[in-house]
Structures are given as structure tokens and as C-alpha cells.
Design a protein around this motif. Structure first.
Motif, PDB file in Angstrom:
ATOM      1  N   ARG A  25      19.389  33.529 -16.208  1.00  0.00           N
ATOM      2  CA  ARG A  25      20.529  34.026 -16.986  1.00  0.00           C
ATOM      3  C   ARG A  25      21.542  34.713 -16.084  1.00  0.00           C
ATOM      4  NH1 ARG A  25      16.494  35.322 -20.814  1.00  0.00           N
ATOM      5  NH2 ARG A  25      16.406  37.484 -20.063  1.00  0.00           N
ATOM      6  N   ARG A  26      21.046  35.512 -15.151  1.00  0.00           N
ATOM      7  CA  ARG A  26      21.960  36.187 -14.219  1.00  0.00           C
ATOM      8  C   ARG A  26      22.710  35.176 -13.365  1.00  0.00           C
ATOM      9  NH1 ARG A  26      17.652  39.971 -13.827  1.00  0.00           N
ATOM     10  NH2 ARG A  26      16.823  38.899 -11.982  1.00  0.00           N
ATOM     11  N   SER A  27      22.004  34.135 -12.948  1.00  0.00           N
ATOM     12  CA  SER A  27      22.645  33.104 -12.133  1.00  0.00           C
ATOM     13  C   SER A  27      23.730  32.377 -12.919  1.00  0.00           C
ATOM     14  CB  SER A  27      21.585  32.109 -11.655  1.00  0.00           C
ATOM     15  OG  SER A  27      22.185  31.087 -10.888  1.00  0.00           O
ATOM     16  N   ARG A  28      23.424  32.053 -14.181  1.00  0.00           N
ATOM     17  CA  ARG A  28      24.429  31.368 -15.014  1.00  0.00           C
ATOM     18  C   ARG A  28      25.629  32.270 -15.283  1.00  0.00           C
ATOM     19  NH1 ARG A  28      19.746  29.554 -17.748  1.00  0.00           N
ATOM     20  NH2 ARG A  28      20.023  31.115 -19.378  1.00  0.00           N
ATOM     21  N   LYS A  29      25.363  33.548 -15.521  1.00  0.00           N
ATOM     22  CA  LYS A  29      26.457  34.487 -15.763  1.00  0.00           C
ATOM     23  C   LYS A  29      27.328  34.646 -14.518  1.00  0.00           C
ATOM     24  CE  LYS A  29      27.479  39.200 -17.277  1.00  0.00           C
ATOM     25  NZ  LYS A  29      26.924  40.503 -17.723  1.00  0.00           N
ATOM     26  N   ALA A  30      26.680  34.720 -13.352  1.00  0.00           N
ATOM     27  CA  ALA A  30      27.435  34.850 -12.107  1.00  0.00           C
ATOM     28  C   ALA A  30      28.297  33.617 -11.866  1.00  0.00           C
ATOM     29  CB  ALA A  30      26.472  35.066 -10.934  1.00  0.00           C
ATOM     30  N   ALA A  48      29.450  31.581 -14.152  1.00  0.00           N
ATOM     31  CA  ALA A  48      30.529  31.573 -15.143  1.00  0.00           C
ATOM     32  C   ALA A  48      31.647  32.534 -14.733  1.00  0.00           C
ATOM     33  CB  ALA A  48      29.982  31.950 -16.508  1.00  0.00           C
ATOM     34  N   THR A  49      31.274  33.687 -14.192  1.00  0.00           N
ATOM     35  CA  THR A  49      32.284  34.653 -13.740  1.00  0.00           C
ATOM     36  C   THR A  49      33.087  34.093 -12.576  1.00  0.00           C
ATOM     37  OG1 THR A  49      30.895  36.502 -14.456  1.00  0.00           O
ATOM     38  CG2 THR A  49      32.638  36.989 -12.872  1.00  0.00           C
ATOM     39  N   ARG A  50      32.395  33.498 -11.634  1.00  0.00           N
ATOM     40  CA  ARG A  50      33.087  32.900 -10.491  1.00  0.00           C
ATOM     41  C   ARG A  50      34.037  31.794 -10.956  1.00  0.00           C
ATOM     42  NH1 ARG A  50      33.009  28.871  -6.646  1.00  0.00           N
ATOM     43  NH2 ARG A  50      33.366  29.553  -4.486  1.00  0.00           N
ATOM     44  N   THR A  51      33.593  30.995 -11.926  1.00  0.00           N
ATOM     45  CA  THR A  51      34.433  29.932 -12.467  1.00  0.00           C
ATOM     46  C   THR A  51      35.688  30.504 -13.123  1.00  0.00           C
ATOM     47  OG1 THR A  51      32.523  28.482 -12.816  1.00  0.00           O
ATOM     48  CG2 THR A  51      34.511  28.005 -14.103  1.00  0.00           C
ATOM     49  N   ARG A  52      35.556  31.629 -13.823  1.00  0.00           N
ATOM     50  CA  ARG A  52      36.731  32.279 -14.426  1.00  0.00           C
ATOM     51  C   ARG A  52      37.720  32.723 -13.361  1.00  0.00           C
ATOM     52  NH1 ARG A  52      34.505  36.773 -18.470  1.00  0.00           N
ATOM     53  NH2 ARG A  52      36.718  37.370 -18.493  1.00  0.00           N
ATOM     54  N   LEU A  53      37.208  33.299 -12.287  1.00  0.00           N
ATOM     55  CA  LEU A  53      38.090  33.733 -11.203  1.00  0.00           C
ATOM     56  C   LEU A  53      38.782  32.545 -10.539  1.00  0.00           C
ATOM     57  CD1 LEU A  53      35.767  36.436  -9.597  1.00  0.00           C
ATOM     58  CD2 LEU A  53      38.004  36.878 -10.636  1.00  0.00           C
ATOM     59  N   ILE A  54      38.026  31.502 -10.277  1.00  0.00           N
ATOM     60  CA  ILE A  54      38.591  30.306  -9.658  1.00  0.00           C
ATOM     61  C   ILE A  54      39.656  29.688 -10.557  1.00  0.00           C
ATOM     62  CG2 ILE A  54      38.081  27.901  -9.032  1.00  0.00           C
ATOM     63  CD1 ILE A  54      37.179  29.656  -6.848  1.00  0.00           C
ATOM     64  N   GLY A  55      39.364  29.580 -11.858  1.00  0.00           N
ATOM     65  CA  GLY A  55      40.320  28.996 -12.796  1.00  0.00           C
ATOM     66  C   GLY A  55      41.605  29.797 -12.876  1.00  0.00           C
ATOM     67  N   ALA A  56      41.471  31.122 -12.930  1.00  0.00           N
ATOM     68  CA  ALA A  56      42.658  31.980 -12.986  1.00  0.00           C
ATOM     69  C   ALA A  56      43.481  31.841 -11.708  1.00  0.00           C
ATOM     70  CB  ALA A  56      42.235  33.428 -13.199  1.00  0.00           C
ATOM     71  N   ALA A  57      42.796  31.823 -10.564  1.00  0.00           N
ATOM     72  CA  ALA A  57      43.508  31.682  -9.294  1.00  0.00           C
ATOM     73  C   ALA A  57      44.207  30.336  -9.195  1.00  0.00           C
ATOM     74  CB  ALA A  57      42.535  31.864  -8.128  1.00  0.00           C
ATOM     75  N   ARG A  58      43.560  29.280  -9.683  1.00  0.00           N
ATOM     76  CA  ARG A  58      44.178  27.952  -9.631  1.00  0.00           C
ATOM     77  C   ARG A  58      45.474  27.923 -10.444  1.00  0.00           C
ATOM     78  NH1 ARG A  58      40.294  25.197 -11.655  1.00  0.00           N
ATOM     79  NH2 ARG A  58      39.350  24.508  -9.714  1.00  0.00           N
TER      80      ARG A  58
END
Length: 211
Positions: free
Chosen positions: A5-10, A12-22
Motif C-alpha cells: 500500500r505504501r509503495s502504491r501510494k508513493a 501515485a504521489t510521484r505520478t501526480r507530481l510528474i503530471g503537474a510538472a508536465r
């Protein structure tokens, strides 16, 4: 289970940051984006950002790698079974330009980084050189200076995508662009037109390309 669960949450968070930066790079360019803008767009705290990236440049590099390399892998998968080097070259160019319609954020991202960051050529350049060299080796292309030809292809690609995004997009501009490039590398008008009239295959998603 808890670690999963922690790995999936991490992730997902990284994906949010990447998407926002893109999205921000597509709008502002890579040099204008700040960490504060990225975290605000992702609705995350600044401290969270530093759990994943040390600097602004680190996330910009990660975004470029994720966005451009994934497209390169998708194009590789799409053209893997094509026997004609001219079709490989043309189909890749048609898809790159056509993606400007289906994924305008991706297209503006490419235009913005292309003018300011070498990563686009660093990632896609070897693929273009490979495809052009194959055309030379198989007698389909007549190219005297391969590195310069690859540079011309990329420079015109960025200009064509920018023009495409800013125009009324009438006609099949991706096919027209690919046809011009085929003629540049030695195909006749009729041959280039025939290649660019061939059905354009589906561009697989990254997970499909990895199979």
C-alpha cells in the motif's frame, strides 16, 4: 500488505507530481517552472516534493524522460513489424504530429522542451538516426549527411507541430509533413505519397509496447 500500500501510494504521489510538472512545462517552458507551482498544481506540500526529487531540474529531467522515452518505446512497438524503412520513418512522423491533436499537452510539452532542452534529441535522435540509416542500407533513402539530415528532421518537426497546434488543422497535415520528409531523403513524389497513404497503425500504450 502494508508495504504494498505504501509503495502504491508513493507511486501515485510521484505520478501526480510528474503530471503537474508536465502540464506546467507545456504551458510555461522548462526554465520557467518552479517547485511551488508544481506542488500547488499537484495539491501537495513542498516537503512531499523533496521526498521524491532533490531539485526542480531533477523533476524536469524525470518528466522529459518519462514523456519522451515512453513515446519512443510506443513508436518502436508500432513499427516493429514494418518491412519498408520508408513506412517506418513516415509512420513515426505521422504519429508524432498526429499526437498533437489527441494529446495537445504532450505536443506543447515537446515544442517547449525542444527549443530549450537537449533531451528530446538525446532520446529520439538515436531512433531517427537508426531508421534513416536502415533506409540508406536498404537502398530506400539517398542521404549524403546523416547527422545533418536527422537535425533537419527534428528542427522541422518542432516547427511543424507548433504550426499544427496554432492552425485550423485542415487537411492531413501529418501525412503531408511525412511526405515532404520522404522526398527530402530521396523518394519520388509518387512513391512518397503512396507510402503516406498507407493505413496508420494503432499507437500502442506503453504497457502494450512492453509486452
Amino acid at each position: 500488505m502494508a508495504s504494498d500500500r505504501r509503495s502504491r501510494k508513493a507511486e501515485a504521489t510521484r505520478t501526480r507530481l510528474i503530471g503537474a510538472a508536465r502540464r506546467l512545462v507545456a504551458e510555461l517552458g522548462p526554465d520557467a517552472v518552479t517547485i511551488a507551482q508544481i506542488t500547488s498544481a499537484a495539491d501537495l506540500g513542498t516537503g512531499t516534493f523533496y521526498n521524491y526529487f532533490a531539485t526542480r531540474d531533477d523533476i524536469v529531467t524525470a518528466v522529459i524522460q518519462d514523456t519522451v522515452e515512453s513515446m519512443g518505446q510506443r513508436l518502436d512497438a508500432m513499427t516493429a513489424d514494418m518491412s519498408d524503412p520508408a513506412e517506418v520513418f513516415a509512420a513515426s512522423l505521422r504519429q508524432l504530429m498526429g499526437t498533437a491533436v489527441s494529446e495537445p499537452v504532450w505536443a506543447w510539452f515537446v515544442v517547449r522542451i525542444g527549443a530549450a532542452h537537449p533531451a528530446l534529441i538525446d532520446i529520439l535522435g538515436p531512433r531517427a538516426t537508426r531508421d534513416l540509416k536502415r533506409g540508406i542500407d536498404e537502398g530506400r533513402f539517398q542521404i549524403e549527411n546523416l547527422p545533418m539530415t536527422a537535425d533537419v528532421v527534428f528542427g522541422s518537426l518542432l516547427a511543424a507541430i507548433h504550426s499544427y497546434l496554432s492552425s485550423d488543422r485542415q487537411g492531413d497535415q501529418p501525412a503531408q509533413y511525412a511526405e515532404l520528409n520522404l522526398r527530402m531523403v530521396g523518394l519520388s513524389r509518387a512513391d512518397a505519397a503512396e507510402v503516406c497513404r498507407r493505413p496508420l497503425p494503432h499507437l500502442p500504450e506503453l504497457k502494450e509496447a512492453a509486452r
